[in-house]
Design an enzyme around this catalytic site. Structure first.
Site, PDB file in Angstrom:
ATOM      1  N   LYS A  12       1.926   0.187   0.564  1.00 35.16           N
ATOM      2  CA  LYS A  12       2.220  -0.655  -0.696  1.00 35.16           C
ATOM      3  C   LYS A  12       0.962  -1.888  -0.675  1.00 35.16           C
ATOM      4  O   LYS A  12       0.824  -2.854   0.334  1.00 35.16           O
ATOM      5  CB  LYS A  12       3.478  -0.866  -0.985  1.00 35.16           C
ATOM      6  CG  LYS A  12       4.349  -0.004  -1.444  1.00 35.16           C
ATOM      7  CD  LYS A  12       5.702   0.081  -2.162  1.00 35.16           C
ATOM      8  CE  LYS A  12       6.495   1.243  -2.554  1.00 35.16           C
ATOM      9  NZ  LYS A  12       7.724   0.821  -2.940  1.00 35.16           N
ATOM     10  N   TYR A  52       6.139   7.101 -10.720  1.00 33.46           N
ATOM     11  CA  TYR A  52       7.156   6.766 -10.492  1.00 33.46           C
ATOM     12  C   TYR A  52       7.605   7.530 -11.924  1.00 33.46           C
ATOM     13  O   TYR A  52       8.787   6.432 -12.638  1.00 33.46           O
ATOM     14  CB  TYR A  52       7.389   5.054 -10.702  1.00 33.46           C
ATOM     15  CG  TYR A  52       7.177   5.154  -9.544  1.00 33.46           C
ATOM     16  CD1 TYR A  52       7.914   5.371  -8.587  1.00 33.46           C
ATOM     17  CD2 TYR A  52       6.060   3.781  -8.618  1.00 33.46           C
ATOM     18  CE1 TYR A  52       7.753   4.823  -6.906  1.00 33.46           C
ATOM     19  CE2 TYR A  52       6.115   3.170  -7.267  1.00 33.46           C
ATOM     20  CZ  TYR A  52       7.237   3.898  -6.422  1.00 33.46           C
ATOM     21  OH  TYR A  52       6.303   3.100  -5.364  1.00 33.46           O
ATOM     22  N   ASN A 119       9.033  -3.440  -0.270  1.00 34.55           N
ATOM     23  CA  ASN A 119       9.285  -2.758   1.112  1.00 34.55           C
ATOM     24  C   ASN A 119       8.610  -1.986   1.956  1.00 34.55           C
ATOM     25  O   ASN A 119       8.220  -0.807   2.297  1.00 34.55           O
ATOM     26  CB  ASN A 119      10.281  -2.089   0.320  1.00 34.55           C
ATOM     27  CG  ASN A 119       9.953  -0.462  -0.461  1.00 34.55           C
ATOM     28  OD1 ASN A 119       9.392  -0.825  -0.879  1.00 34.55           O
ATOM     29  ND2 ASN A 119      11.612   0.193  -0.851  1.00 34.55           N
ATOM     30  N   HIS A 122       5.376   3.678   0.491  1.00 32.99           N
ATOM     31  CA  HIS A 122       6.174   4.729  -0.203  1.00 32.99           C
ATOM     32  C   HIS A 122       5.688   5.988   0.556  1.00 32.99           C
ATOM     33  O   HIS A 122       5.015   6.334   0.985  1.00 32.99           O
ATOM     34  CB  HIS A 122       5.519   4.919  -1.348  1.00 32.99           C
ATOM     35  CG  HIS A 122       5.806   6.258  -1.991  1.00 32.99           C
ATOM     36  ND1 HIS A 122       6.714   6.263  -2.796  1.00 32.99           N
ATOM     37  CD2 HIS A 122       5.013   7.312  -2.444  1.00 32.99           C
ATOM     38  CE1 HIS A 122       6.789   7.499  -3.425  1.00 32.99           C
ATOM     39  NE2 HIS A 122       5.820   8.369  -3.042  1.00 32.99           N
ATOM     40  N   GLU A 133       2.863  14.761  -6.135  1.00 31.48           N
ATOM     41  CA  GLU A 133       2.123  12.960  -6.233  1.00 31.48           C
ATOM     42  C   GLU A 133       0.855  12.695  -5.168  1.00 31.48           C
ATOM     43  O   GLU A 133      -0.111  12.703  -5.737  1.00 31.48           O
ATOM     44  CB  GLU A 133       3.024  12.317  -5.167  1.00 31.48           C
ATOM     45  CG  GLU A 133       3.992  12.073  -6.270  1.00 31.48           C
ATOM     46  CD  GLU A 133       5.472  11.233  -4.889  1.00 31.48           C
ATOM     47  OE1 GLU A 133       4.895  11.030  -3.596  1.00 31.48           O
ATOM     48  OE2 GLU A 133       7.018  11.215  -5.502  1.00 31.48           O
TER      49      GLU A 133
END
Ligand code: UDP
Ligand code: MG
Length: 139
Positions: A12, A52, A119, A122, A133
Site C-alpha cells: 500500500k 474494495y 497497514n 493487502h 483481484e
C-alpha cells in the site's frame, strides 16, 4: 494433491512511501513464494472502488479509498502452494497495533491515529477473491 495458487499482494502507499517495499518483498521471497509479475501503479479511484467493493458503505470506505489513492502502490502476482493463506499469515491481522510480532503488519506497522488503518499490505483472502483481484490489477 497440488494446491499451487496465485494471489494478489499490494504494498500500500504507506509501505512504498516508507521505503519498505524491499523488506516486504524479502519476506515473501524468503518464505519461498515466487514473484510472477510486479508493477508500480498510481491507482484510479474506479479500480480501488471495485477492488474494495465488499466494503462500500462502511465508515472506513472513503478514508480507505483516499489513502490508497494517496501514492503509488506496488502490485504483485505471487505464486506458490497455498500462497493465499500463506501470505495472509505473513501479513498478520488487520489492526497493526495488535498484529502478531513476526508478521509484516506486526513488525512494521502501527496506529497513526487516522480514520483508516495504514497497514502496509493487502493480500487476497480466498481463491475467488484472488481470481477477481488479479483480473483487476493485472488485466
Ligand atoms: N480497515 C480499517 N478499519 C477497519 C477495517 C478495515 O481501517 O475496521 C482498512 C484496513 O486498511 C484494511 C482495509 O480497510 O486493510 C480492508 O479491510 P479488510 O477487512 O478487508 O482487512 P484486510 O483483509 O486488509 O486484513
Ligand atoms: Mg480484505
Amino acid at each position: 494433491m497440488t494446491q499451487v495458487q496465485e494471489t494478489l499482494v499490494l504494498v500500500k502507499p504507506d509501505g512504498v512511501a516508507r521505503n519498505l517495499s524491499g523488506e516486504i518483498l524479502r519476506r515473501i521471497e524468503a518464505k519461498g513464494y515466487s514473484l510472477v509479475d510486479i508493477k508500480l501503479v498510481q491507482a484510479e479511484r474506479s479500480l480501488l472502488a471495485e477492488h474494495y467493493a465488499e466494503h462500500a458503505g462502511k465508515p472506513f470506505f472513503e478514508p480507505l479509498v483516499e489513502f490508497m489513492e494517496s501514492g503509488q502502490i506496488l502490485a504483485l502476482r505471487v505464486a506458490g502452494d497455498r500462497v493465499i493463506e500463506g501470505f495472509r499469515a505473513l501479513a498478520g491481522t488487520t489492526d497493526p497495533t495488535t498484529a502478531a510480532p513476526g508478521t509484516i503488519r506486526g513488525d512494521l506497522g502501527r496506529d497513526w491515529g487516522l480514520k483508516v488503518q495504514q497497514n502496509l499490505v493487502h493480500g487476497s483472502d480466498s481463491p475467488e477473491s484472488a481470481a477477481r483481484e488479479l483480473a483487476l490489477w493485472f488485466a
